[in-house]
Design an enzyme around this catalytic site. Structure first.
Site, PDB file in Angstrom:
ATOM      1  N   ASP A   8      -8.248  -5.773   8.769  1.00  0.00           N
ATOM      2  CA  ASP A   8      -7.745  -5.233   7.699  1.00  0.00           C
ATOM      3  C   ASP A   8      -8.274  -6.902   6.527  1.00  0.00           C
ATOM      4  O   ASP A   8      -8.719  -6.855   5.528  1.00  0.00           O
ATOM      5  CB  ASP A   8      -6.462  -5.422   6.936  1.00  0.00           C
ATOM      6  CG  ASP A   8      -5.501  -6.410   8.148  1.00  0.00           C
ATOM      7  OD1 ASP A   8      -6.596  -7.341   8.458  1.00  0.00           O
ATOM      8  OD2 ASP A   8      -4.613  -6.233   7.808  1.00  0.00           O
ATOM      9  N   ASP A  46       6.149  -5.012   5.881  1.00  0.00           N
ATOM     10  CA  ASP A  46       5.258  -4.594   5.444  1.00  0.00           C
ATOM     11  C   ASP A  46       5.097  -5.301   3.791  1.00  0.00           C
ATOM     12  O   ASP A  46       4.321  -4.867   2.761  1.00  0.00           O
ATOM     13  CB  ASP A  46       5.915  -3.507   5.003  1.00  0.00           C
ATOM     14  CG  ASP A  46       5.836  -2.444   5.961  1.00  0.00           C
ATOM     15  OD1 ASP A  46       5.445  -2.151   7.096  1.00  0.00           O
ATOM     16  OD2 ASP A  46       7.129  -1.943   6.261  1.00  0.00           O
ATOM     17  N   ARG A  81      -8.078  -2.371  -2.901  1.00  0.00           N
ATOM     18  CA  ARG A  81      -6.619  -1.402  -2.015  1.00  0.00           C
ATOM     19  C   ARG A  81      -5.323  -1.154  -2.243  1.00  0.00           C
ATOM     20  O   ARG A  81      -5.214  -2.300  -2.686  1.00  0.00           O
ATOM     21  CB  ARG A  81      -7.207  -1.832  -0.176  1.00  0.00           C
ATOM     22  CG  ARG A  81      -6.455  -1.483   0.599  1.00  0.00           C
ATOM     23  CD  ARG A  81      -6.427  -2.121   2.176  1.00  0.00           C
ATOM     24  NE  ARG A  81      -5.542  -3.442   2.247  1.00  0.00           N
ATOM     25  CZ  ARG A  81      -5.976  -4.375   2.874  1.00  0.00           C
ATOM     26  NH1 ARG A  81      -6.893  -4.360   3.956  1.00  0.00           N
ATOM     27  NH2 ARG A  81      -4.950  -5.720   2.812  1.00  0.00           N
ATOM     28  N   ASP A  82      -4.809   0.033  -1.872  1.00  0.00           N
ATOM     29  CA  ASP A  82      -3.449   0.522  -1.984  1.00  0.00           C
ATOM     30  C   ASP A  82      -3.194   0.168  -4.445  1.00  0.00           C
ATOM     31  O   ASP A  82      -2.226  -0.501  -4.049  1.00  0.00           O
ATOM     32  CB  ASP A  82      -2.420  -1.096  -1.247  1.00  0.00           C
ATOM     33  CG  ASP A  82      -1.060  -0.896  -1.358  1.00  0.00           C
ATOM     34  OD1 ASP A  82      -0.527  -0.240  -1.261  1.00  0.00           O
ATOM     35  OD2 ASP A  82       0.200  -1.655  -1.034  1.00  0.00           O
ATOM     36  N   ASP A 128      -3.603   5.860   3.269  1.00  0.00           N
ATOM     37  CA  ASP A 128      -2.625   5.930   1.812  1.00  0.00           C
ATOM     38  C   ASP A 128      -3.884   5.651   0.756  1.00  0.00           C
ATOM     39  O   ASP A 128      -3.734   7.197   0.158  1.00  0.00           O
ATOM     40  CB  ASP A 128      -2.384   4.668   1.391  1.00  0.00           C
ATOM     41  CG  ASP A 128      -0.766   3.858   1.837  1.00  0.00           C
ATOM     42  OD1 ASP A 128      -0.474   5.046   2.413  1.00  0.00           O
ATOM     43  OD2 ASP A 128      -0.172   3.088   1.517  1.00  0.00           O
ATOM     44  N   ASN A 175       5.584   4.593   8.367  1.00  0.00           N
ATOM     45  CA  ASN A 175       6.397   5.547   8.152  1.00  0.00           C
ATOM     46  C   ASN A 175       7.948   5.069   8.832  1.00  0.00           C
ATOM     47  O   ASN A 175       7.212   4.762  10.013  1.00  0.00           O
ATOM     48  CB  ASN A 175       6.255   6.572   7.438  1.00  0.00           C
ATOM     49  CG  ASN A 175       7.241   6.495   5.669  1.00  0.00           C
ATOM     50  OD1 ASN A 175       7.576   7.344   6.030  1.00  0.00           O
ATOM     51  ND2 ASN A 175       6.228   6.208   4.793  1.00  0.00           N
ATOM     52  N   TYR A 222      -9.255  -0.242   7.474  1.00  0.00           N
ATOM     53  CA  TYR A 222      -8.617  -0.501   6.427  1.00  0.00           C
ATOM     54  C   TYR A 222      -8.783  -2.102   5.436  1.00  0.00           C
ATOM     55  O   TYR A 222      -8.582  -3.123   5.567  1.00  0.00           O
ATOM     56  CB  TYR A 222      -6.905  -0.963   7.168  1.00  0.00           C
ATOM     57  CG  TYR A 222      -5.833  -1.334   5.873  1.00  0.00           C
ATOM     58  CD1 TYR A 222      -5.868  -0.274   4.816  1.00  0.00           C
ATOM     59  CD2 TYR A 222      -5.093  -2.539   5.612  1.00  0.00           C
ATOM     60  CE1 TYR A 222      -5.009   0.224   4.214  1.00  0.00           C
ATOM     61  CE2 TYR A 222      -3.904  -1.668   5.006  1.00  0.00           C
ATOM     62  CZ  TYR A 222      -3.804  -1.691   4.439  1.00  0.00           C
ATOM     63  OH  TYR A 222      -2.801  -0.891   3.144  1.00  0.00           O
ATOM     64  N   TRP A 275      -5.475  -3.445  13.271  1.00  0.00           N
ATOM     65  CA  TRP A 275      -5.539  -3.320  12.234  1.00  0.00           C
ATOM     66  C   TRP A 275      -6.831  -4.144  12.270  1.00  0.00           C
ATOM     67  O   TRP A 275      -6.900  -5.318  12.201  1.00  0.00           O
ATOM     68  CB  TRP A 275      -4.413  -3.599  10.985  1.00  0.00           C
ATOM     69  CG  TRP A 275      -3.572  -2.505  11.150  1.00  0.00           C
ATOM     70  CD1 TRP A 275      -2.820  -2.125  12.606  1.00  0.00           C
ATOM     71  CD2 TRP A 275      -2.986  -1.187  10.685  1.00  0.00           C
ATOM     72  NE1 TRP A 275      -2.146  -1.147  11.753  1.00  0.00           N
ATOM     73  CE2 TRP A 275      -1.690  -0.862  10.971  1.00  0.00           C
ATOM     74  CE3 TRP A 275      -3.084  -1.143   8.966  1.00  0.00           C
ATOM     75  CZ2 TRP A 275      -1.760   0.059  10.490  1.00  0.00           C
ATOM     76  CZ3 TRP A 275      -3.214  -0.303   8.546  1.00  0.00           C
ATOM     77  CH2 TRP A 275      -1.985   0.471   8.446  1.00  0.00           C
ATOM     78  N   TRP A 294       9.396   2.279   1.257  1.00  0.00           N
ATOM     79  CA  TRP A 294       8.906   2.672   2.668  1.00  0.00           C
ATOM     80  C   TRP A 294       8.719   1.335   3.352  1.00  0.00           C
ATOM     81  O   TRP A 294       7.625   0.155   4.159  1.00  0.00           O
ATOM     82  CB  TRP A 294       7.383   2.751   2.308  1.00  0.00           C
ATOM     83  CG  TRP A 294       7.071   1.846   1.194  1.00  0.00           C
ATOM     84  CD1 TRP A 294       7.082   2.382   0.137  1.00  0.00           C
ATOM     85  CD2 TRP A 294       6.302   0.343   0.576  1.00  0.00           C
ATOM     86  NE1 TRP A 294       6.683   1.775  -1.180  1.00  0.00           N
ATOM     87  CE2 TRP A 294       6.011   0.348  -0.790  1.00  0.00           C
ATOM     88  CE3 TRP A 294       5.874  -0.461   1.821  1.00  0.00           C
ATOM     89  CZ2 TRP A 294       5.194  -1.319  -0.844  1.00  0.00           C
ATOM     90  CZ3 TRP A 294       5.992  -1.601   1.080  1.00  0.00           C
ATOM     91  CH2 TRP A 294       4.827  -1.733  -0.704  1.00  0.00           C
ATOM     92  N   GLU A 345       5.007  -6.680  12.335  1.00  0.00           N
ATOM     93  CA  GLU A 345       4.206  -7.328  11.377  1.00  0.00           C
ATOM     94  C   GLU A 345       4.663  -6.804   9.933  1.00  0.00           C
ATOM     95  O   GLU A 345       5.220  -5.293   9.817  1.00  0.00           O
ATOM     96  CB  GLU A 345       2.599  -6.626  11.486  1.00  0.00           C
ATOM     97  CG  GLU A 345       2.096  -7.892  12.584  1.00  0.00           C
ATOM     98  CD  GLU A 345       0.668  -7.305  12.951  1.00  0.00           C
ATOM     99  OE1 GLU A 345       0.324  -6.145  11.999  1.00  0.00           O
ATOM    100  OE2 GLU A 345      -0.371  -7.480  13.705  1.00  0.00           O
ATOM    101  N   SER A 355      -0.030  -4.874  -0.572  1.00  0.00           N
ATOM    102  CA  SER A 355      -0.998  -4.786   0.878  1.00  0.00           C
ATOM    103  C   SER A 355      -2.372  -5.024   0.126  1.00  0.00           C
ATOM    104  O   SER A 355      -3.545  -4.256   0.661  1.00  0.00           O
ATOM    105  CB  SER A 355      -1.280  -3.138   1.965  1.00  0.00           C
ATOM    106  OG  SER A 355       0.143  -3.262   2.006  1.00  0.00           O
TER     107      SER A 355
END
Ligand SMILES: *[C@@H]1O[C@H](CO)[C@@H](O)[C@H](O)[C@H]1NC(C)=O
Ligand SMILES: *[C@@H]1O[C@H](CO)[C@@H](O)[C@H](O)[C@H]1NC(C)=O
Length: 457
Positions: free
Chosen positions: A150, A412, A188-189, A235, A320, A183, A148, A378, A410, A195
């Site tokens: 991120d 969530d 974001r999110d 997402d 997920n 990402y 990732w 989630w 890692e 996140s």
């Protein structure tokens, strides 16, 4: 504060008068910088969000495409995104001219096992005392998981990983395939908190994101021999399908579309990067009422971006817990006939007219089913186990590969309600607690994934 504003006012005219350098941005929605280019280049509209100084002159606008009509409750929002342009002259088009390989992009490549996750797993295994569990944990080192990106600060590592993947491909005689997640959207999110990222729309987020993508492109450019598979922005588009009632998602819509468009267009120029847009999962976009709006959004965004030929399809179930094929419907899925990822994919595929209906499906944490209190849960769901191993031999022509996208172990999101980025899902009764911040290592959770792995490690 006031004096710094005055200072800013004094500086602004200098920017307005400057001419943008060749290949620099020179316009687009929200752009406030220079709109004329240095001599020898002209400002050309690539889409509504991005004009660029390109060599060559004439630009012909051939049409405007409507992206997505999204129904949320009783409100219908139609968003127009992107002006399609045809460029004449000597300029390089943003969508690239290389032709993707026919068929499944995973075929004929060895999927590279990324060193960062391997280092986390090695450290975690060293901390496990039970020899059977430790040995099982070490098995995870042989399983390719996505890396990732991120934060923009992680992008320089990409070149390091690709150099290793390239060397491995050359020494083994079979070229390497590197799996990455793009990402870093601003805001974001938007529908949750756990996140949230480093960029905000209010603070230059779109330009920062374009720069992040440019840096990724620069890292990949020296390694045309490594095939890259990229999952684009987990997402983000799914939030635009169902969560426009959330103020932050509504406010982010235009920027998300611009940023995702830019990402797929720029990656498309490389000729070795196959992109899969994130498509949520069965319990999200798989609900019958969401399928058509989702298909419309993917299709129109793709067409508006110029149908980039290296966009290969969609990624589902990222991070997920859904089964690809559930032995029986989990009771929490009641009311949705598409109760597993295969049913979702089969329901969505026919609606994707003009969009490539190929899929990859994350099964990294799907080994144990019927562990959630609600389908929307989630965060670090208790009792989860590592799932089906990654393979391109999926048994379904629409599914290019079963993959492990979420690096198991890692976290969530944090269960600490006083901590930044706290989301209540992380302290529900089916969430493993106490949990640290998203992305940091969660040793206890990793150990559970190992011991509950199905098939066993
Ligand atoms: C490993 O164990 C040590 C000692 O118990 C602990 O301090 C450390 O935080 C553990 N590391 C991880 C990744 O759990
Ligand atoms: C929870 O977060 C707050 C704020 O960051 C911190 O002060 C506190 O120590 C944390 N609690 C635990 C149990 O980690």
């Amino acid at each position: 504060m006031f004096s710094s504003l005055l200072a800013l006012v004094a500086i602004v005219p200098a920017f307005v008068n400057a001419q943008a350098a060749i290949y620099a941005q020179c316009g687009g929605i929200g752009w406030t910088g220079a709109t004329t280019c240095v001599s020898g280049a002209s400002c050309q509209v690539l889409n509504s969000y991005y004009s660029q100084c390109l060599p060559g002159t004439a630009t012909t606008t051939v049409g405007t495409t409507t992206v997505g009509t999204t129904t949320v409750g009783t409100t219908t929002t139609t968003t127009t995104v992107g002006t399609t342009t045809k460029t004449t002259g000597t300029s390089s088009a943003p969508t690239g001219s290389q032709t993707p390989a026919a068929g499944n992009p995973f075929t004929g490549f060895n999927v590279f096992v990324p060193p960062f996750y391997a280092s986390e797993v090695t450290a975690a295994a060293a901390n496990i005392t039970d020899p059977t569990t430790k040995a099982a944990a070490l098995e995870v080192l042989n399983i390719p998981t996505f890396t990732w990106f991120d934060q923009v600060a992680k992008v320089p590592d990409l070149g390091t990983y690709l150099a290793a993947a390239s060397a491995q491909g050359k020494s083994s005689g079979t070229p390497s395939l590197f799996q990455m997640v793009v990402y870093d959207l601003p805001d974001r999110d938007c529908a949750a908190a756990a996140s949230n990222g480093e960029f905000t729309i209010a603070d230059n987020g779109q330009a920062n994101y374009f720069n992040y993508i440019d840096q990724i492109v620069a890292q990949i450019t020296p390694f045309p021999d490594v095939r890259v598979v990229a999952v684009i922005e987990p997402d983000s588009l799914a939030n635009l399908v169902t969560n426009l009632n959330v103020a932050e998602c509504a406010a982010a819509q235009t920027t998300y579309l611009a940023c995702v468009t830019y990402a797929i267009q720029q990656l498309n120029t490389l000729g070795n990067v196959y992109s899969y847009l994130d498509a949520g999962h069965a319990g999200w976009l798989g609900w019958p009422a969401n399928l058509q709006p989702a298909a419309n959004l993917f299709t129109s965004l793709y067409k508006s971006a110029g149908s980039p030929s290296f966009v290969r399809g969609l990624a589902t179930n990222v991070a997920n817990y859904n089964a690809l094929v559930a032995a029986s419907p989990d009771p929490i899925t009641a009311g949705n006939p598409n109760y597993d990822e295969l049913l979702y994919i089969e329901a969505l595929s026919p609606l994707l007219t003009g969009f490539p209906a190929h899929f990859i499906v994350d099964q990294g944490r799907s080994g144990v089913q019927n562990i959630r209190n609600a389908w929307g849960d989630w965060c670090n769901v208790k009792g989860a186990g590592f799932g089906t191993r990654p393979t391109s031999n999926t048994g379904y022509t629409a599914i290019d590969a079963i993959v492990w996208v979420k690096p198991g172990g890692e976290c969530d999101g944090t269960s600490n309600s006083s901590a930044p980025r706290y989301d209540y899902h992380c302290s529900l009764s089916d969430a493993d607690q106490p949990s640290p911040q998203a992305g940091t290592w969660f040793q206890e959770y990793f150990t559970t994934l190992v011991t509950a792995a199905n098939p066993p490690l």
